[in-house]
Write an enzyme that holds these catalytic residues in place. Structure first.
Site, mmCIF file in Angstrom:
data_model
loop_
_atom_site.group_PDB
_atom_site.id
_atom_site.type_symbol
_atom_site.label_atom_id
_atom_site.label_comp_id
_atom_site.label_asym_id
_atom_site.label_seq_id
_atom_site.Cartn_x
_atom_site.Cartn_y
_atom_site.Cartn_z
ATOM 1 N N VAL A 70 0.837 -1.194 0.000
ATOM 2 C CA VAL A 70 0.000 0.000 0.000
ATOM 3 C C VAL A 70 0.879 1.255 0.000
ATOM 4 C CG1 VAL A 70 -1.748 1.303 1.257
ATOM 5 C CG2 VAL A 70 -1.858 -1.197 1.189
ATOM 6 N N ASP A 113 -10.740 -11.541 7.458
ATOM 7 C CA ASP A 113 -9.291 -11.416 7.637
ATOM 8 C C ASP A 113 -8.999 -10.321 8.662
ATOM 9 O OD1 ASP A 113 -6.733 -12.270 7.098
ATOM 10 O OD2 ASP A 113 -6.438 -10.977 5.363
#
Length: 508
Positions: A140, A290
């Site tokens: 990211v 998750d």
């Protein structure tokens, strides 16, 4: 290709753990028995030279897992939330697998963004940072939109990740087939189905367009949820390998000391994490699957911020009700109720003893109640629960794998914030509210309405359905008496069904 060549991959897995020194650490963490330790050493030592060297600057287990590849890293991410299973020291070491893996070059990321979005990065963003987080599948970058000045997160898939995952998954499939062949008793656990399920989940995670869709749907479902926020995707700046979304500001959930220093009530945060997960799973049937530390933050205003929606879980209404009744049975320590629900749902074969199963569940549940959280060994609890499922012939429910796995991860996150947290007390209000809403008169009226709507959709087909069954029966060749009776019963049942549907339509 799931052929014998995968044996080399599996041997190399053990050899890598041996070469990096991770084998002994892992065996110590799970308190492996002496025979297992001896077998691991005997099988691992001759092939030690075949193992990957890994990064010597990393701790042994983390070094081995990162060297082996993305599928192994996913497994390590799960273990990083289970300090009660692998120990605090190893869990802390594994936590880097969540978002602190070695990144790939920013220039490569920019080239991928430009190729995917069809415009140079400088035209789209006025700022584009070095990687701020790097995980097993993507990394990211923090960026700023040139048009609006808004801060965003740009997620970019790792180059070559699709091929790497396929190689790992192929090896897992091969290993599962070998296990089923060598140890027939393991077929009850359906290892090949489990790997297939894992493969389908990961395949979805490799297409960031699907993650954007999940984020959008999840945001719609949870827009009224208190103390919860989701960064929304920017569709025009997203593609298969690139996802742009709102920037999520906050303190990482894994930084307990920083949360305390910022004045956050970590006990409240821990309880809220569990309750949010249960609300999404039970109320919506669509949940973040998750929810480890690396995908959660606490915003300055105290909101819990969830992101990274590559893995989402989905369960139908019936399964939700079964799951809620099982949880409620454990919460109220009504083990007969829990056993009955298992039998009614078909989770346990009908030829087993329900009372004996209830007593086995009592042995699982009772140690939880009245005990300090720090005194409960989740490893021992899970080991005994596995013995119970094996003894009563319960097959693995692949549709519940994500739900069960996420429950384990979420509890691990909550316990890392508040080691004394009582998971059952935190879950009770959410489960109770769902039971009242899903099993009361209002729920029955809702179910009846859904049945009527379904019948209404099939109403126009009823005449043709009856006509076809009657025609087939009239023109069928003569059969022996026994089969003729069966055919007659089938036609009668079909006509009765059609008539019942018609009556249902009239009443609806």
């Amino acid at each position: 290709m799931r052929g014998p060549h995968n044996i080399l991959r599996l041997i190399r897995t053990g050899a890598t753990f041996e070469r990096t020194g991770a084998m002994g650490v892992a065996l110590d963490a799970i308190e492996a028995p002496a025979r297992l330790r001896l077998a691991a050493r005997v099988l691992g030592w001759p092939f030690r030279w075949m193992g990957y060297k890994g990064n010597p600057d990393l701790p042994p287990v983390t070094r081995a897992i990162t060297a082996l590849g993305p599928a192994y890293i996913k497994f390590g991410q799960i273990l990083s939330t289970r300090a009660d299973v692998v120990g605090t020291e190893l869990a802390d070491q594994l936590r880097m697998l969540q978002d602190r893996l070695p990144p790939f070059p920013t220039e490569t990321a920019k080239q991928m963004v430009a190729a995917e979005l069809g415009r140079p990065v400088d035209e789209l963003f006025s700022e584009f940072s070095e990687p701020v987080a790097a995980a097993s599948i993507a990394q990211v970058h923090r960026a700023r939109l040139r048009e609006t000045g808004q801060e965003v997160a740009v997620k970019v898939l790792r180059p070559g990740i699709v091929g790497a995952f396929r190689r790992d998954i192929d090896a897992f499939h091969f290993a599962a087939g070998m296990i089923e062949g060598i140890a027939p008793f393991s077929r009850r656990l359906r290892p090949r189905d489990v790997i297939s399920h894992f493969e389908s989940v990961v395949t979805g995670e490799l297409d960031l367009r699907l993650e954007a869709a999940s984020a959008s749907e999840f945001a719609e479902n949870t827009r009224e949820d208190k103390d919860f926020a989701i960064p929304l995707p920017h569709w025009h700046l997203s593609s298969r390998r690139v996802l742009t979304s709102d920037w999520a500001e906050g303190i990482p959930m894994g930084d307990r000391e920083a949360l305390i220093a910022a004045g956050h009530d970590i006990t409240r945060v821990a309880r809220r994490v569990i309750q949010l997960f249960l609300q999404h799973a039970l109320r919506d049937g669509f949940f973040h699957a998750d929810m480890h530390h690396g995908n959660l933050k606490v915003a300055p205003d105290g909101d819990i911020v969830a992101y990274d929606f590559g893995i989402m879980g989905e369960i139908d209404e019936y399964t939700r009700r079964v799951y809620a009744e099982i949880l409620m049975g454990f919460i109220h320590r009504d083990y007969r109720r829990v056993a009955r629900v298992h039998f009614e749902a078909g989770y346990v074969p009908r030829d087993r003893d329900e009372a004996a199963f209830a007593r086995a569940l009592r042995a699982v549940g009772e140690p939880i109640f009245g005990a300090d959280a720090s005194q409960i060994s989740m490893a021992n609890l899970l080991a005994y629960l596995f013995e119970v499922t094996e003894r009563f012939g319960m097959p693995t429910r692949t549709e519940l794998i994500l739900l069960q796995r996420t429950m384990v991860v979420v509890e691990g996150v909550a316990r890392s914030l508040d080691p004394q947290l009582n998971m059952w007390e935190a879950a009770k209000p959410v489960v109770s509210d769902y039971i009242k809403a899903s099993l009361g008169p209002r729920a029955m009226a809702k179910d009846a309405m859904q049945v009527a709507q379904t019948l209404g959709r099939y109403g126009p087909l009823l005449p043709k359905l009856v006509d076809r069954m009657l025609w087939e029966n009239a023109h069928a060749k003569p059969q022996p008496r026994k089969n003729g009776h069966r055919r007659g019963y089938a036609v009668a049942a079909g006509v009765a069904l059609a008539v019942g549907l018609g009556v249902g339509l009239l009443l609806g």
